[in-house]
Structure formats: C-alpha cells, structure tokens
Design an enzyme around this catalytic site. Structure first.
Site, PDB file in Angstrom:
ATOM      1  N   ARG A 154       0.818  -1.226   0.000  1.00  0.00           N
ATOM      2  CA  ARG A 154       0.000   0.000   0.000  1.00  0.00           C
ATOM      3  C   ARG A 154       0.849   1.272   0.000  1.00  0.00           C
ATOM      4  NH1 ARG A 154      -3.223  -3.497   3.407  1.00  0.00           N
ATOM      5  NH2 ARG A 154      -1.503  -3.246   4.857  1.00  0.00           N
ATOM      6  N   ILE A 155       1.807   1.351   0.934  1.00  0.00           N
ATOM      7  CA  ILE A 155       2.560   2.605   1.075  1.00  0.00           C
ATOM      8  C   ILE A 155       3.647   2.718   0.007  1.00  0.00           C
ATOM      9  CG2 ILE A 155       3.986   3.986   2.642  1.00  0.00           C
ATOM     10  CD1 ILE A 155       2.440   2.592   4.978  1.00  0.00           C
ATOM     11  N   ASP A 174       9.749  -6.678  -4.241  1.00  0.00           N
ATOM     12  CA  ASP A 174       8.716  -7.209  -3.346  1.00  0.00           C
ATOM     13  C   ASP A 174       8.498  -8.655  -3.790  1.00  0.00           C
ATOM     14  OD1 ASP A 174       5.871  -5.830  -1.788  1.00  0.00           O
ATOM     15  OD2 ASP A 174       6.083  -7.958  -2.259  1.00  0.00           O
ATOM     16  N   THR A 206       8.284  -2.434   4.182  1.00  0.00           N
ATOM     17  CA  THR A 206       7.916  -3.828   4.444  1.00  0.00           C
ATOM     18  C   THR A 206       7.471  -3.950   5.901  1.00  0.00           C
ATOM     19  OG1 THR A 206      10.074  -4.449   5.288  1.00  0.00           O
ATOM     20  CG2 THR A 206       9.817  -4.530   2.906  1.00  0.00           C
ATOM     21  N   ALA A 234       8.862   2.671   8.040  1.00  0.00           N
ATOM     22  CA  ALA A 234       8.118   1.408   8.193  1.00  0.00           C
ATOM     23  C   ALA A 234       8.240   0.885   9.626  1.00  0.00           C
ATOM     24  CB  ALA A 234       8.612   0.390   7.177  1.00  0.00           C
ATOM     25  N   ARG A 235       9.319   0.201   9.910  1.00  0.00           N
ATOM     26  CA  ARG A 235       9.541  -0.322  11.256  1.00  0.00           C
ATOM     27  C   ARG A 235      11.031  -0.288  11.582  1.00  0.00           C
ATOM     28  NH1 ARG A 235       5.210   0.656  12.428  1.00  0.00           N
ATOM     29  NH2 ARG A 235       3.532  -0.635  13.219  1.00  0.00           N
ATOM     30  N   GLU A 264      11.709   2.038  20.890  1.00  0.00           N
ATOM     31  CA  GLU A 264      10.999   3.319  20.937  1.00  0.00           C
ATOM     32  C   GLU A 264      10.346   3.510  22.291  1.00  0.00           C
ATOM     33  OE1 GLU A 264       8.195   3.710  17.688  1.00  0.00           O
ATOM     34  OE2 GLU A 264       9.743   3.408  16.178  1.00  0.00           O
ATOM     35  N   HIS A 285       8.160   8.725  15.180  1.00  0.00           N
ATOM     36  CA  HIS A 285       7.094   7.820  14.725  1.00  0.00           C
ATOM     37  C   HIS A 285       5.816   8.614  14.395  1.00  0.00           C
ATOM     38  CE1 HIS A 285       5.790   3.351  14.947  1.00  0.00           C
ATOM     39  NE2 HIS A 285       5.042   3.989  14.078  1.00  0.00           N
ATOM     40  N   GLY A 287       4.529   8.833  11.200  1.00  0.00           N
ATOM     41  CA  GLY A 287       3.971   8.434   9.902  1.00  0.00           C
ATOM     42  C   GLY A 287       2.458   8.529   9.832  1.00  0.00           C
ATOM     43  N   ALA A 288       1.791   8.106  10.883  1.00  0.00           N
ATOM     44  CA  ALA A 288       0.321   8.074  10.857  1.00  0.00           C
ATOM     45  C   ALA A 288      -0.285   9.265  11.580  1.00  0.00           C
ATOM     46  CB  ALA A 288      -0.164   6.782  11.504  1.00  0.00           C
TER      47      ALA A 288
HETATM   48  P1  NAD Z   1       1.627  -3.744   3.031  1.00  0.00           P
HETATM   49  O1  NAD Z   1       1.363  -5.044   3.679  1.00  0.00           O
HETATM   50  O2  NAD Z   1       0.579  -3.135   2.181  1.00  0.00           O
HETATM   51  O3  NAD Z   1       2.970  -3.840   2.162  1.00  0.00           O
HETATM   52  C1  NAD Z   1       4.130  -4.442   2.624  1.00  0.00           C
HETATM   53  C2  NAD Z   1       4.792  -5.107   1.444  1.00  0.00           C
HETATM   54  O4  NAD Z   1       6.063  -5.590   1.869  1.00  0.00           O
HETATM   55  C3  NAD Z   1       4.004  -6.321   0.920  1.00  0.00           C
HETATM   56  O5  NAD Z   1       3.660  -6.137  -0.440  1.00  0.00           O
HETATM   57  C4  NAD Z   1       4.963  -7.479   1.114  1.00  0.00           C
HETATM   58  O6  NAD Z   1       4.904  -8.453   0.095  1.00  0.00           O
HETATM   59  C5  NAD Z   1       6.299  -6.759   1.109  1.00  0.00           C
HETATM   60  N1  NAD Z   1       7.389  -7.561   1.644  1.00  0.00           N
HETATM   61  C6  NAD Z   1       7.329  -8.573   2.564  1.00  0.00           C
HETATM   62  N2  NAD Z   1       8.553  -9.110   2.732  1.00  0.00           N
HETATM   63  C7  NAD Z   1       9.389  -8.446   1.904  1.00  0.00           C
HETATM   64  C8  NAD Z   1      10.773  -8.554   1.625  1.00  0.00           C
HETATM   65  N3  NAD Z   1      11.545  -9.484   2.220  1.00  0.00           N
HETATM   66  N4  NAD Z   1      11.308  -7.706   0.715  1.00  0.00           N
HETATM   67  C9  NAD Z   1      10.551  -6.774   0.096  1.00  0.00           C
HETATM   68  N5  NAD Z   1       9.220  -6.638   0.314  1.00  0.00           N
HETATM   69  C10 NAD Z   1       8.653  -7.450   1.211  1.00  0.00           C
HETATM   70  O7  NAD Z   1       2.050  -2.753   4.207  1.00  0.00           O
HETATM   71  P2  NAD Z   1       1.940  -1.168   4.224  1.00  0.00           P
HETATM   72  O8  NAD Z   1       0.589  -0.781   4.702  1.00  0.00           O
HETATM   73  O9  NAD Z   1       2.447  -0.638   2.946  1.00  0.00           O
HETATM   74  O10 NAD Z   1       2.962  -0.831   5.427  1.00  0.00           O
HETATM   75  C11 NAD Z   1       4.347  -0.932   5.245  1.00  0.00           C
HETATM   76  C12 NAD Z   1       5.071  -0.742   6.572  1.00  0.00           C
HETATM   77  O11 NAD Z   1       4.835   0.575   7.077  1.00  0.00           O
HETATM   78  C13 NAD Z   1       4.641  -1.695   7.698  1.00  0.00           C
HETATM   79  O12 NAD Z   1       5.791  -2.064   8.430  1.00  0.00           O
HETATM   80  C14 NAD Z   1       3.750  -0.817   8.579  1.00  0.00           C
HETATM   81  O13 NAD Z   1       3.676  -1.276   9.901  1.00  0.00           O
HETATM   82  C15 NAD Z   1       4.482   0.501   8.464  1.00  0.00           C
HETATM   83  N6  NAD Z   1       3.722   1.698   8.805  1.00  0.00           N
HETATM   84  C16 NAD Z   1       4.359   2.656   9.524  1.00  0.00           C
HETATM   85  C17 NAD Z   1       3.703   3.828   9.813  1.00  0.00           C
HETATM   86  C18 NAD Z   1       4.394   4.888  10.633  1.00  0.00           C
HETATM   87  O14 NAD Z   1       3.725   5.555  11.394  1.00  0.00           O
HETATM   88  N7  NAD Z   1       5.665   5.102  10.488  1.00  0.00           N
HETATM   89  C19 NAD Z   1       2.388   4.026   9.379  1.00  0.00           C
HETATM   90  C20 NAD Z   1       1.769   3.034   8.638  1.00  0.00           C
HETATM   91  C21 NAD Z   1       2.447   1.854   8.344  1.00  0.00           C
HETATM   92  C1  MLT Z   2       1.069   1.691  12.045  1.00  0.00           C
HETATM   93  O1  MLT Z   2       1.554   0.554  11.968  1.00  0.00           O
HETATM   94  O2  MLT Z   2      -0.085   1.943  11.665  1.00  0.00           O
HETATM   95  C2  MLT Z   2       1.913   2.799  12.553  1.00  0.00           C
HETATM   96  O3  MLT Z   2       2.931   2.403  13.344  1.00  0.00           O
HETATM   97  C3  MLT Z   2       1.166   3.985  12.946  1.00  0.00           C
HETATM   98  C4  MLT Z   2       0.815   4.272  14.375  1.00  0.00           C
HETATM   99  O4  MLT Z   2      -0.147   3.751  14.896  1.00  0.00           O
HETATM  100  O5  MLT Z   2       1.466   5.110  14.947  1.00  0.00           O
END
Ligand code: NAD
Ligand code: MLT
Length: 320
Positions: A154-155, A174, A206, A234-235, A264, A285, A287-288
């Site tokens: 998604r992101i 991916d 990821t 991401a994480r 964190e 942190h 992002g959201a």
């Molecule tokens: P998503 O599930 O839509 O996409 C993740 C993608 O990573 C998937 O398509 C998956 O196939 C791929 N993936 C898995 N293993 C992999 C590898 N070894 N190499 C490459 N790609 C791989 O997830 P998303 O909603 O796009 O979220 C992505 C990340 O962002 C997650 O870790 C989520 O927790 C994080 N996130 C962080 C914040 C924040 O506040 N910073 C906010 C939202 C999401």
């Molecule tokens: C998430 O995985 O959605 C993010 O870490 C965002 C958050 O809740 O802060």
C-alpha cells in the site's frame, strides 16, 4: 455469529470518533491511557474488547490475564505489538485498519526524501542557531536520481508514484509483486543484488519480519553507491541501526531519514547516536500522525467492533 462486547477498553489515545461510534451502537467504553504493565494486567480481565495504537504491548502475559477478551483492534497497520500466537491460541480475534494511514505514511516518506536532498531540517536548525551556512547545506536535485522502493504494498507504491512526479526513476523489490504488476505503476522490479549498486535513495516499506530484519546492513552498504541515502518510515530494525551508524560515519551512507527505531519510547529510549548524527533527519514515529489518518483508523476500528457485536450492522470486518 455475534460476539457480545459488553465492555471495550481503549488503552492508547485514539480519535474520539472511535468512542462515539462504539457508544452510539450500544457498546460501553472505558478509556485508560498510559497504563503500566501491572495496571493493564489488573484492568484487562474486566473487558471483552481492547483498542490499541502502538504504545500498548499485548504480550502473552496480558493475553493470559485477559479472561474475557474476545477481540483486540489495532487503530493502525502493524500488529507487531500483539502476541498473535498467544491471541490465536486463546481464540482472540486480532484486527487492524490496513490502509487507513497509508497516505499519511507515504506523504511523510516523500517529505523526508525531499528533506534529505535539500537539507531542509539541518539548515533550519543551523539558521535558528544563528548561523548563515549557505555553502554547507547545498543539496542535489531528485530529478534523474534512482529511488529504490523495498516493499511495494500500500505505502511503497504510493511513494513510488509520487516521487516519479519529481522525475525520479523508480525501481523496487517485493517477493509477491510481479515484474508486470510493478511496471503498471512505473516501478522496475529488480532483485536486491541488482538494486544496491544503482540506487541513490532507498526507502523501506515492508513489515518487520525475520526476512526483513536488518535487510539493509553493514554489508549491504558496501554494495551500494557511495553516499546512498536511506529512509525508514516502516519499522525500526529493517535498517540495522549499528550498520547504518557505521556507514554514516565512513561516508558510505550520505544521509538517513528515520521515523521509526529498533527501540521506541515508552518501552525504551531511541538510539541517541543515530539521531544526533548530523546527516540524520529524525521524527518520533509520526507516519500516521495526521488528523485525517487518525480519524480514519478510529472509525475503521470501531466499525469492525460494531460488525462483530452486530453482524446485521452495515459494517464488516476488513482488517486481519
Ligand atoms: P503492506 O502489507 O501493504 O505492504 C508491505 C509489502 O512488503 C508487501 O507487499 C509485502 O509483500 C512486502 N514484503 C514482505 N517481505 C518483503 C521482503 N523481504 N522484501 C521486500 N518486500 C517485502 O504494508 P503497508 O501498509 O504498505 O505498510 C508498510 C510498513 O509501514 C509496515 O511495516 C507498517 O507497519 C508501516 N507503517 C508505519 C507507519 C508509521 O507511522 N511510520 C504508518 C503506517 C504503516
Ligand atoms: C502503524 O503501523 O499503523 C503505525 O505504526 C502507525 C501508528 O499507529 O502510529
């Protein structure tokens, strides 16, 4: 089958729309934020639903104490603060709100990439400290540079399409996205070993799983272009913090933008050495953290609770 929800605990601050929607549908709510582990262990048996964001850790110990718990809802994407194995073993449903904050996380990523290119944050800091360092903070254009997107979910794909508007070439990896699917949003799918030597910027999107932990590490930096810039919204742990610090110190990495960290607060403090490095731009942190994303995830989590309590409601369970 309806799951009776007689009491829902909200243990991390979520938008008030969540409480409103639950109460409007006859589900009683208790809000208690910032509880210690002991306080949570004492509180949790009173509830059959739990809404969390990222501060509450739903460990195996919490699950064991949760004698009435039927459902945990994460107002966000990652469910890595929930012991899924323990929850599943006890028949507790764990759901999230995938997608509710994707655009916000994507937009922060794009802002950080632009910041790394033009030294916005560091130059601002320097100016506020009374200096006028025009030469020191000269940057480079993004146009014509290669952005590698690791994780095209998604992101990742939203980041790729937005950065294409800057004139960046986008490549990515991916395991579940085919070359054809990636090409549909103008990303050239490559193997990681092909990506390292061509990327000017690498952004990771990821989940944190064994296959992605330390995906970018000391060894990887030696295969990358000298001065490669990396971004992690991401994480924490996907980019090895120790390897990153070493690469920043010896110039293999030309800059890093980090929104997430291996440790964190409130659980543990972040690695200061990284945050304090002059070539690091860091956010806590965030992002959201937009009003739109927080409203969306609050509503989405509440709708799913209502759907579980009342299957004939207009809502459905969408998060895994
Ligand atoms: P998503 O599930 O839509 O996409 C993740 C993608 O990573 C998937 O398509 C998956 O196939 C791929 N993936 C898995 N293993 C992999 C590898 N070894 N190499 C490459 N790609 C791989 O997830 P998303 O909603 O796009 O979220 C992505 C990340 O962002 C997650 O870790 C989520 O927790 C994080 N996130 C962080 C914040 C924040 O506040 N910073 C906010 C939202 C999401
Ligand atoms: C998430 O995985 O959605 C993010 O870490 C965002 C958050 O809740 O802060």
């Amino acid at each position: 089958m309806a799951i009776p929800l007689r009491s829902v605990l909200i243990s991390d601050e979520v938008d008030p729309l969540c409480v409103d929607l639950l109460k409007k549908n006859g589900i009683p709510v208790t809000c208690k934020y910032g509880m210690s582990k002991d306080e949570l262990l004492k509180e949790i048996p009173k509830h059959d639903g739990l809404v969390i964001r990222s501060s509450t850790t739903v460990s195996a110990e919490v699950i064991a104490a949760a004698t009435n718990l039927r459902v945990v809802g994460r107002a966000g994407t990652g469910v890595d603060n929930v012991d899924l194995e323990a929850a599943t073993a006890k028949g507790i449903i764990v759901l999230n709100t995938p997608g509710g904050n994707s655009i916000s996380a994507c937009e922060l990523t794009c802002a950080l990439i632009a910041d790394l290119a033009r030294n916005v944050s560091v130059a601002c800091q320097s100016l506020k400290a009374g200096r006028w360092d025009r030469k020191l903070y000269s940057g480079s254009e993004l146009q014509g540079k290669t952005l590698a997107v690791l994780g095209l979910g998604r992101i990742g794909r939203e980041v790729a399409t937005r950065m294409q508007a800057y004139g960046m070439k986008t490549v990515g990896f991916d395991p579940i996205v085919s070359r054809e699917d990636a090409a549909a949003f103008n990303v050239e799918k490559m193997e990681l070993e092909q990506i390292w030597p061509v990327a000017d910027y690498i952004t990771v999107h990821t989940p944190l799983i064994p296959q992605t932990r330390n995906m970018i590490n000391d060894k990887v930096f030696t295969k990358c272009k000298k001065g490669v810039k990396v971004v992690n919204v991401a994480r924490g742990g996907i980019i090895c913090e120790e390897g990153l610090l070493k690469a920043l110190q010896d110039g293999r990495c030309g800059g890093a933008a980090l929104d997430v960290f291996a440790e964190e607060p409130p659980k543990a403090p972040v690695t200061r050495a990284l945050i304090e490095h002059p070539k690091v731009v860091a956010t806590p942190h965030l992002g959201a953290s937009t009003s739109e994303a927080q409203m969306r995830v609050a509503v989405e989590v509440a709708e799913q609770f209502v759907a579980l309590a009342n299957p004939s409601s207009p809502y459905s369970v969408t998060g895994v």
